[in-house]
Design an enzyme around this catalytic site. Structure first.
Site, short mmCIF file in Angstrom:
data_model
loop_
_atom_site.label_atom_id
_atom_site.label_comp_id
_atom_site.label_asym_id
_atom_site.label_seq_id
_atom_site.Cartn_x
_atom_site.Cartn_y
_atom_site.Cartn_z
N ARG A 132 -11.52 -6.85 -6.07
CA ARG A 132 -11.20 -7.23 -4.70
C ARG A 132 -12.48 -7.43 -3.91
O ARG A 132 -13.40 -6.61 -3.98
CB ARG A 132 -10.36 -6.11 -4.08
CG ARG A 132 -9.77 -6.41 -2.74
CD ARG A 132 -8.78 -5.33 -2.32
NE ARG A 132 -9.45 -4.08 -1.97
CZ ARG A 132 -8.95 -3.17 -1.13
NH1 ARG A 132 -7.75 -3.36 -0.58
NH2 ARG A 132 -9.61 -2.07 -0.86
N ASP A 139 2.36 -2.84 9.55
CA ASP A 139 1.10 -2.17 9.23
C ASP A 139 0.01 -3.25 9.25
O ASP A 139 -0.02 -4.14 8.40
CB ASP A 139 1.18 -1.49 7.87
CG ASP A 139 -0.10 -0.71 7.54
OD1 ASP A 139 -1.16 -1.00 8.13
OD2 ASP A 139 -0.04 0.17 6.67
N PHE A 147 0.85 -1.18 0.00
CA PHE A 147 0.00 0.00 0.00
C PHE A 147 0.89 1.23 0.00
O PHE A 147 1.74 1.39 0.86
CB PHE A 147 -0.94 0.00 1.20
CG PHE A 147 -1.97 1.09 1.11
CD1 PHE A 147 -3.02 0.98 0.21
CD2 PHE A 147 -1.88 2.23 1.87
CE1 PHE A 147 -3.96 2.00 0.09
CE2 PHE A 147 -2.82 3.26 1.77
CZ PHE A 147 -3.85 3.13 0.87
N TYR A 207 -11.05 1.69 10.23
CA TYR A 207 -12.28 1.71 9.42
C TYR A 207 -12.46 0.50 8.52
O TYR A 207 -13.40 0.48 7.73
CB TYR A 207 -12.39 3.00 8.61
CG TYR A 207 -11.22 3.37 7.71
CD1 TYR A 207 -11.04 2.75 6.48
CD2 TYR A 207 -10.32 4.35 8.08
CE1 TYR A 207 -9.98 3.10 5.66
CE2 TYR A 207 -9.26 4.71 7.27
CZ TYR A 207 -9.09 4.08 6.06
OH TYR A 207 -8.05 4.43 5.25
N LYS A 208 -11.61 -0.50 8.65
CA LYS A 208 -11.78 -1.72 7.85
C LYS A 208 -12.46 -2.78 8.72
O LYS A 208 -13.66 -2.69 8.97
CB LYS A 208 -10.42 -2.16 7.31
CG LYS A 208 -9.77 -1.12 6.38
CD LYS A 208 -8.41 -1.59 5.87
CE LYS A 208 -7.71 -0.52 5.06
NZ LYS A 208 -8.38 -0.25 3.77
#
Lengths: 420, 420
Positions: free
Chosen positions: A379, A205, A135, A230-231
């Protein structure tokens, strides 16, 4: 002749998916989430679904706590303890001690703080290893931080070279535990050990891991970590992030951003900075209480749930999705890029398709929400708390139909939007 | 004999306050805020009151935008543009161009970003002047940032020496426009000019100014600024902060924290960092949308309101409060520490009292909410949008009563809480 057989196969497929749901020990958790009836939501690895309790809690924080109790709420509703209280709740989910984790800022800012903190203890020069193609914010932040000190260098390596890059002379390894595109998972225990053997510090991470993968940071002798709220933690859009600092590092590392909330006594308004104990010293400014409240509700959805059980379910969902796509969408241009072995992946599954963008837009129009990652990745996120096998069976049916009919070729699916 | 006369004086005072309210052109704005009936709220310089529209808006963002539209809301509800959209709204309040302001992170983090950005363009060594006794986070952040580069030095000066400290050789001046304790205001135009004459860049902390004091940053040829969303902008507890980068600096300065939201094309997921145009490059991580939504409602309360009119009203409130306290609380141990001249102060008024802590606790118990700043300051905020002259008349009555009767001496008012 074919249609009745096909219809029979389909109803058998649905029945099989429902049988799997009936055996799912976590199936009742879905009722904790407010998902629209006409949507199959497979994008929780981008933005987790909203817990049903969130609007009520956020409403109480606005109307009652802010609106009526006003400034007093810092004490009476303990807003001031939110960063450490939420940190302790997340600590349970990642195998850390309660005071090793705090909630603060964004993942990007937390990465920066920890990278600079390591730079400060390692001295005037050093090497940071990170993964090319990970990422991007991780490499952006690392490169930016290192550019502020002449002697520091970023060694950006393709995934296959990470293992050999971890060798004496490396100071810090910055790595996503689960890859945002492929879901490929690093062996956190083995890579941390290898980093330590080389004399390096490991900074993980955990954005795609926290709440998804059973973690034991303390058992792995982990050093530092950051992650996203927020995931899989269901904290809402742009929810605050967390950071983990192992107990043995707590008095050695200092934040580069000495905001008042990281002070040992913020309300003494002393002239000189004196860092708080432990991870609390990595706080900076005043925390955004409304977003913190929503994150707390999100994390609380794990009450009574072991992450290990959630991971097992997500892995079964992933096996099922891969099997079903390969069976029902064979020859339609999809290519699996997620590892087939559960231990080697996170909790989403990705396929490439040359027209991934319009294909995903067509799926979304039909209520199957996943996302597309440039240039060609479809995804699908599989959070255990609210995704069912029947969801996947239905989603694969829509996917096959969209691909088989060429429905994605309609011009409206080709228009680009700002957020992809 | 005295009581009837006193009662007569009191009713005359109330009538006079009401007459002032009747002449107040902004009196109708109070209806835009949800304040409890039993509270006189004089702490908006710490946490602004809640707009009546906030709960409904926040509820829509949770229930409808997140809960139903899910990930699609980044586009359909334009979450992605929130940092620049809110920035443009705040720009109007501080005399900046719309694209010179973005909303992001906290004031502390924004200070850090801008200080490091200046360090990067000024080179390997330099001097930063800041004010001793100013809100501590400013000096904490500056000292922390400078400690990361051997050649940089912080010149921390008492207020009286700031003017002489601004001389050739100084690279950056970091200064709060309005002092958090005394409300003493620097002359932003003159000090900025002096900084420029000395070859220095000026970075203003507008936390106690934005929405309170009429500002013309572009007219003043200002360089950089940061400010707080939860005071006069009514954004709610821990609301995101803003930063201002003058157009002439926009391509020259870079953020030290290269998060993906500051990238020119965040969703291209490119390997290399390419900063966005202008102030947008100072974004880092994903913005906390719930807190952003509340801040937008707060800023929107200035629709149809000129900050100049708000400032004029607040200054009249301040004159009235000072006059009334000195008249009705004479000899009770209060000492004004706020400048008497409107042009030299912000929109709160502070008095010292040797027992400021228990006195403020006693006031709060009686519904008069101000705050205490260590060691001995009673602070009263006077936001024009919702404070009335009658509020002040009543508050001074309670203050005089608490001091005269020694009510603050009760043991319960001496207990310390975590947030003071």
């Amino acid at each position: 002749v074919t249609r009745p057989r096909r219809r029979g196969q389909e109803s058998a497929g649905l029945a099989a998916a429902r049988a799997l749901d009936a055996e799912d020990p976590l199936r009742s958790l879905r009722a904790r989430f407010a998902l629209p009836a006409d949507v199959i939501y497979l994008d929780g690895e981008s933005l987790g679904a909203m817990p049903a309790a969130t609007p009520g809690r956020v409403s109480a924080v606005t109307t009652h706590e802010w609106g009526e109790d006003l400034i007093r709420s810092w004490n009476t509703h303990d807003w001031i303890a939110a960063p450490s209280r939420l940190g302790a709740k997340i600590a349970r989910l990642i195998g850390a001690r309660p005071d090793e984790v705090v909630v603060a800022d964004s993942t990007s800012v937390n990465l920066y703080k920890l990278i600079r903190a390591v730079m400060a203890v390692r001295g005037r020069k050093g090497v940071v290893v990170a993964e090319a193609g990970d990422f991007p914010t991780d490499a952006y932040v690392a490169a930016g931080a290192l550019s502020q000190a002449a002697g520091w260098r970023l060694d950006l390596r393709p995934r296959a070279e990470i293992a050999e890059a971890i060798r004496p002379g490396v100071d810090l390894l910055v790595l996503s535990h689960v890859h945002y595109k492929t879901a490929a998972r690093h062996d956190l225990v083995a890579v941390t050990r290898k980093a330590h053997e080389a004399g390096a510090i490991a900074l993980w991470d955990l954005s795609h891991s926290a709440g998804a993968i059973a973690l034991d940071l303390d058992g792995a002798n982990a050093d530092l970590a950051v992650g996203c709220g927020y995931k899989y933690l269901n904290g809402g859009p742009g929810a605050p992030a967390f950071l983990f600092v192992a107990e043995r590092w707590r008095e050695k590392l200092s934040s580069p951003i000495n905001g008042w909330m990281g002070h040992a006594a913020p309300f003494a308004f002393a002239q000189d900075y004196a860092p708080a104990d432990g991870a609390m010293r990595f706080l900076c400014g005043t925390p955004p209480i409304l977003s913190m409240a929503a994150l707390e509700v999100g994390v609380d959805q794990f009450d009574g749930v072991e992450v290990n059980a959630a991971e097992q379910k997500s892995q079964r969902l992933a096996d099922y999705l891969i099997f079903d796509v390969e069976a029902r969408c064979a020859g339609l241009g999809l290519q699996l890029i997620t590892p087939r072995r559960p231990a080697e992946r996170g909790c989403h599954v990705s396929f490439t398709h040359p027209d991934a963008w319009p294909v995903m837009q067509a799926l979304i129009e039909r209520g199957v929400i996943g996302d597309m990652r440039a240039p060609d990745v479809l995804r699908f996120g599989l959070p255990a708390l609210y995704v069912s096998f029947e969801d996947l069976w239905r989603a694969v049916g829509v996917l096959g139909d969209v691909l088989r009919t060429g429905a994605w070729n309609a011009p409206r699916f080709h228009a680009r939007r700002r957020v992809t």
